[in-house]
Design an enzyme around this catalytic site. Sequence first.
Site, PDB file in Angstrom:
ATOM      1  N   SER A 141       5.668  -1.969  -5.416  1.00 54.63           N
ATOM      2  CA  SER A 141       6.428  -2.084  -4.167  1.00 54.63           C
ATOM      3  C   SER A 141       7.888  -1.786  -4.484  1.00 54.63           C
ATOM      4  O   SER A 141       8.285  -1.810  -5.665  1.00 54.63           O
ATOM      5  CB  SER A 141       6.303  -3.522  -3.648  1.00 54.63           C
ATOM      6  OG  SER A 141       7.230  -3.778  -2.616  1.00 54.63           O
ATOM      7  N   TYR A 154       6.168 -12.803  -4.484  1.00 50.19           N
ATOM      8  CA  TYR A 154       5.711 -11.412  -4.290  1.00 50.19           C
ATOM      9  C   TYR A 154       6.547 -10.467  -5.167  1.00 50.19           C
ATOM     10  O   TYR A 154       5.996  -9.642  -5.903  1.00 50.19           O
ATOM     11  CB  TYR A 154       5.850 -11.043  -2.813  1.00 50.19           C
ATOM     12  CG  TYR A 154       5.366  -9.650  -2.468  1.00 50.19           C
ATOM     13  CD1 TYR A 154       4.013  -9.326  -2.497  1.00 50.19           C
ATOM     14  CD2 TYR A 154       6.268  -8.647  -2.089  1.00 50.19           C
ATOM     15  CE1 TYR A 154       3.566  -8.036  -2.161  1.00 50.19           C
ATOM     16  CE2 TYR A 154       5.836  -7.370  -1.754  1.00 50.19           C
ATOM     17  CZ  TYR A 154       4.486  -7.072  -1.798  1.00 50.19           C
ATOM     18  OH  TYR A 154       4.051  -5.799  -1.472  1.00 50.19           O
TER      19      TYR A 154
HETATM   20  N1  LIG Z   1       2.516  -2.181   3.651  1.00 53.71           N
HETATM   21  C1  LIG Z   1       3.642  -2.172   2.982  1.00 53.71           C
HETATM   22  O1  LIG Z   1       4.729  -2.067   3.568  1.00 53.71           O
HETATM   23  C2  LIG Z   1       3.630  -2.272   1.479  1.00 53.71           C
HETATM   24  C3  LIG Z   1       4.833  -2.038   0.809  1.00 53.71           C
HETATM   25  C4  LIG Z   1       4.836  -2.117  -0.575  1.00 53.71           C
HETATM   26  C5  LIG Z   1       3.683  -2.405  -1.270  1.00 53.71           C
HETATM   27  N2  LIG Z   1       2.521  -2.643  -0.597  1.00 53.71           N
HETATM   28  C6  LIG Z   1       1.333  -2.956  -1.379  1.00 53.71           C
HETATM   29  O2  LIG Z   1       0.254  -2.164  -0.966  1.00 53.71           O
HETATM   30  C7  LIG Z   1      -0.971  -2.833  -1.297  1.00 53.71           C
HETATM   31  C8  LIG Z   1      -1.912  -2.762  -0.103  1.00 53.71           C
HETATM   32  O3  LIG Z   1      -1.371  -3.509   0.973  1.00 53.71           O
HETATM   33  P1  LIG Z   1      -1.442  -3.044   2.496  1.00 53.71           P
HETATM   34  O4  LIG Z   1      -0.072  -2.771   2.931  1.00 53.71           O
HETATM   35  O5  LIG Z   1      -2.466  -2.020   2.677  1.00 53.71           O
HETATM   36  O6  LIG Z   1      -1.852  -4.429   3.182  1.00 53.71           O
HETATM   37  P2  LIG Z   1      -3.201  -4.965   3.874  1.00 53.71           P
HETATM   38  O7  LIG Z   1      -3.552  -4.093   5.021  1.00 53.71           O
HETATM   39  O8  LIG Z   1      -2.993  -6.411   4.109  1.00 53.71           O
HETATM   40  O9  LIG Z   1      -4.309  -4.743   2.744  1.00 53.71           O
HETATM   41  C9  LIG Z   1      -4.392  -5.589   1.618  1.00 53.71           C
HETATM   42  C10 LIG Z   1      -5.714  -5.346   0.931  1.00 53.71           C
HETATM   43  O10 LIG Z   1      -5.821  -6.209  -0.225  1.00 53.71           O
HETATM   44  C11 LIG Z   1      -7.059  -6.901  -0.189  1.00 53.71           C
HETATM   45  N3  LIG Z   1      -6.943  -8.207  -0.841  1.00 53.71           N
HETATM   46  C12 LIG Z   1      -6.057  -9.207  -0.575  1.00 53.71           C
HETATM   47  N4  LIG Z   1      -6.322 -10.278  -1.334  1.00 53.71           N
HETATM   48  C13 LIG Z   1      -7.410  -9.951  -2.108  1.00 53.71           C
HETATM   49  C14 LIG Z   1      -8.182 -10.651  -3.085  1.00 53.71           C
HETATM   50  N5  LIG Z   1      -7.906 -11.929  -3.432  1.00 53.71           N
HETATM   51  N6  LIG Z   1      -9.214 -10.021  -3.654  1.00 53.71           N
HETATM   52  C15 LIG Z   1      -9.542  -8.754  -3.306  1.00 53.71           C
HETATM   53  N7  LIG Z   1      -8.845  -8.037  -2.395  1.00 53.71           N
HETATM   54  C16 LIG Z   1      -7.807  -8.641  -1.800  1.00 53.71           C
HETATM   55  C17 LIG Z   1      -7.384  -7.022   1.301  1.00 53.71           C
HETATM   56  O11 LIG Z   1      -8.792  -7.141   1.488  1.00 53.71           O
HETATM   57  P3  LIG Z   1      -9.621  -8.479   1.824  1.00 53.71           P
HETATM   58  O12 LIG Z   1      -8.770  -9.326   2.717  1.00 53.71           O
HETATM   59  O13 LIG Z   1     -10.860  -7.945   2.479  1.00 53.71           O
HETATM   60  O14 LIG Z   1      -9.899  -9.098   0.493  1.00 53.71           O
HETATM   61  C18 LIG Z   1      -6.912  -5.678   1.819  1.00 53.71           C
HETATM   62  O15 LIG Z   1      -7.918  -4.700   1.633  1.00 53.71           O
HETATM   63  C19 LIG Z   1      -0.583  -4.255  -1.710  1.00 53.71           C
HETATM   64  O16 LIG Z   1      -0.600  -4.366  -3.119  1.00 53.71           O
HETATM   65  C20 LIG Z   1       0.851  -4.372  -1.207  1.00 53.71           C
HETATM   66  O17 LIG Z   1       1.602  -5.284  -1.963  1.00 53.71           O
HETATM   67  C21 LIG Z   1       2.474  -2.573   0.765  1.00 53.71           C
END
Ligand SMILES: NC(=O)c1ccc[n+]([C@@H]2O[C@H](COP(=O)([O-])OP(=O)(O)OC[C@H]3O[C@@H](n4cnc5c(N)ncnc54)[C@H](OP(=O)(O)O)[C@@H]3O)[C@@H](O)[C@H]2O)c1
Length: 264
Positions: A141, A154
């Site tokens: 991130s 985080y």
């Molecule tokens: N969106 C942003 O602005 C942003 C910015 C920087 C970095 N990121 C990073 O991008 C990645 C994906 O996030 P996203 O933005 O796509 O958010 P999201 O839509 O909330 O997706 C998060 C994913 O992680 C899975 N997850 C969460 N806890 C888990 C666990 N204990 N075991 C297995 N899977 C788990 C969730 O699936 P389940 O709930 O089905 O387990 C879901 O598929 C993350 O690492 C996040 O930190 C996102």
Amino acid sequence: MDFHHKRVWITGASSGIGEALTYAFVEEGAEVIISARREGELERVKGNCGDKASKVTVVPLDLTDQEGMKQKVSQVIAEKGSIDYLVNNGGISQRSWVWETPMEIDRKVMETNFFGQVAMTKALLPSMIEHGFGHIIVISSLTGKFGFPMRSAYAASKHALEGFFETLYFELADKNIRVTMVNPGFIRTQISVNAVTKDGSRSGQMDANQEKGMSPELCAAKILKGVKKNKKEIIIGGKETMLVYFKRFIPPLFLKLARSASPT
Ligand SMILES: NC(=O)c1ccc[n+]([C@@H]2O[C@H](COP(=O)([O-])OP(=O)(O)OC[C@H]3O[C@@H](n4cnc5c(N)ncnc54)[C@H](OP(=O)(O)O)[C@@H]3O)[C@@H](O)[C@H]2O)c1
């Protein structure tokens, strides 16, 4: 280069960036293993792949259950062989001030975002080394580069990923195994809605920053482009990504802008 005949494992594929990455890799000919906790959502993602759904295998797992994860990885490798690309994407964010956040929340975020990725990588690495190829993609991130209010655990988990995987990058230099760090800014996913709060419940709120952010599809396309070029680091997002360069080259400007940024 495309991903025909390549095997890709994506964690956090039930939503957001992981879901978009699944469609992008499948479209480019890859065989994709998708993981997260919610099996029903993984099946939905698989179903959305239409006539390419047979290329998708659903393997539900919880990143905080590292023993269970190890067993599932062994099973998949025994059935399919080595994995070419591991996308360490699954994670949770946080919305709480340091002084009100109990230690168990700090540990939960570290356990999911940091130890989950480390354990998944360690489970897959021996077969990559034996196979003589592998590419590990780590979704960090911008908060892997600097701290941000209400994201203490985080930001710590993402900084920890940067240190761990940069070390791995050097250790693997002569083994034909690559490591790419991805630093997204604001991407329009459920990350803020799913963020953990001080009492362990979901925030349930879509942040304005996320709502105005880049689409997960464009984010996934940029990740694939960078992976194909074997980039060590891919920074993705809108004008918020400038903070990385300001911190490096104009620190007083970084401090001024970061202090005035809204945490939500
Ligand atoms: N969106 C942003 O602005 C942003 C910015 C920087 C970095 N990121 C990073 O991008 C990645 C994906 O996030 P996203 O933005 O796509 O958010 P999201 O839509 O909330 O997706 C998060 C994913 O992680 C899975 N997850 C969460 N806890 C888990 C666990 N204990 N075991 C297995 N899977 C788990 C969730 O699936 P389940 O709930 O089905 O387990 C879901 O598929 C993350 O690492 C996040 O930190 C996102």
